[in-house]
Design an enzyme around this catalytic site. Structure first.
Site, mmCIF file in Angstrom:
data_model
loop_
_atom_site.group_PDB
_atom_site.id
_atom_site.type_symbol
_atom_site.label_atom_id
_atom_site.label_comp_id
_atom_site.label_asym_id
_atom_site.label_seq_id
_atom_site.Cartn_x
_atom_site.Cartn_y
_atom_site.Cartn_z
ATOM 1 N N ASP A 67 0.836 -1.210 0.000
ATOM 2 C CA ASP A 67 0.000 0.000 0.000
ATOM 3 C C ASP A 67 0.868 1.256 0.000
ATOM 4 O O ASP A 67 2.092 1.183 0.099
ATOM 5 C CB ASP A 67 -0.996 -0.020 1.170
ATOM 6 N N ASP A 136 -8.495 -1.430 13.711
ATOM 7 C CA ASP A 136 -9.872 -1.573 13.219
ATOM 8 C C ASP A 136 -10.021 -2.801 12.304
ATOM 9 O O ASP A 136 -11.030 -2.961 11.635
ATOM 10 C CB ASP A 136 -10.343 -0.307 12.492
ATOM 11 N N HIS A 138 -8.120 -3.576 9.673
ATOM 12 C CA HIS A 138 -7.734 -3.445 8.255
ATOM 13 C C HIS A 138 -6.482 -4.267 7.954
ATOM 14 O O HIS A 138 -5.636 -4.486 8.812
ATOM 15 C CB HIS A 138 -7.577 -1.979 7.836
ATOM 16 N N GLU A 143 -9.908 -0.864 4.540
ATOM 17 C CA GLU A 143 -10.633 -0.477 5.745
ATOM 18 C C GLU A 143 -11.947 -1.255 5.858
ATOM 19 O O GLU A 143 -12.374 -1.897 4.887
ATOM 20 C CB GLU A 143 -10.913 1.040 5.690
#
Ligand code: GLP
Length: 261
Positions: A67, A136, A138, A143
């Protein structure tokens, strides 16, 4: 999915490095997927130590980053390409021309993302993909709500991820980009072996969902339950919410000597 619970960050780093090294030793032309974030840093240090000791070589390998932030160019200290070079590739013998990242400054993002997918395919696919997990849930920058079929594309970062990552930008939330580029979950699931490392109690909830939770877009890392070869390597703190922790410890302690990661 193999769950390996180890005492501390050092043991996680050594085991994570071993999981990657097994591929590179078996197949010197392995295609490796590289992750950023703080969790893999120990793995990179261990791999670099093995290269410097002469027991491992990445000279024949190709690497793809997971990423990148939109808007950060190669010169920016927090651009993921810069981070990967600083933390890993500058310390090993991989050919820099064979380290591929997403272009955070691309004018035509969809075309660049398609070309990235094509480059991974041309390289023969990713043999081993290193991963971390966000608080979270991810993976890479996929996400919550990301499609399990998603491919490399632009995404919006959640407030939680931007707050988590502000520590890399001197605590300045306004400096954390709102958009990112990320391999999709579908892209990641095509790698032949996924090795995820997680450390600390802050990851305990995400790790619990990833390993034992229902498969759900709310926790993108649960997609790993759909993959046939996943190794999750975590410390005791990250394992603290797992229902079956004792079973995972027993399995690892009694693992047949011939069985590798
Ligand atoms: C970042 C990266 C992810 C990484 C995650 C966890 O946002 N894009 O690839 O897994 O956050 O980071 P850390 O290991 O620093 O907790």
């Amino acid at each position: 999915m193999e769950v390996v619970i180890l005492e501390d960050a050092h043991q996680v780093a050594v085991a994570g490095a071993e999981a990657i090294a097994q591929h590179v030793i078996d197949t010197p032309t392995s295609v490796i997927g590289l992750a950023t974030g703080s969790s893999p840093l120990g793995v990179y240090r261990e791999l670099a130590a093995r290269v410097q000791a002469g027991s491992l070589s990445f000279a024949g390998c190709t690497a793809f980053l997971l990423d990148e932030y939109v808007g950060l160019g190669p010169g920016h200290p927090q651009a993921y390409r810069t981070v990967i070079d600083r933390e890993f590739t500058d310390h090993v013998d991989i050919d820099g021309a064979h380290v591929c990242g997403l272009d955070g400054l691309a004018e035509d993002i969809p075309t660049m993302c398609e070309a990235y997918e094509e480059a991974i395919a041309q390289a023969g696919g990713i043999d081993v993909q290193l991963l971390g997990v966000g608080t979270d849930g991810h993976i890479a920058f996929n996400e919550p709500g990301s499609s399990f079929a998603s491919r490399t594309r632009i995404k919006n970062l959640t407030g939680q991820t931007r707050r988590d990552n502000a520590r890399f930008f001197d605590g300045d939330l306004t400096a954390v980009p709102q958009h990112c580029l990320t391999q999709g979950i579908g892209t990641i699931l095509e790698a032949r072996h996924l090795v995820l490392v997680a450390l600390g109690v802050g990851k305990a909830e995400a790790v619990r969902e990833l390993i034992e939770g229902p498969v759900s877009a709310l926790w993108p890392a649960t997609a790993l339950q759909l993959h046939r070869h996943v190794t999750v390597i975590i410390d005791e703190a990250a394992a603290s919410d797992l229902k079956l922790a004792d079973y995972y410890r027993e399995c690892y302690a009694s693992k047949p000597a011939w069985q590798r990661f």
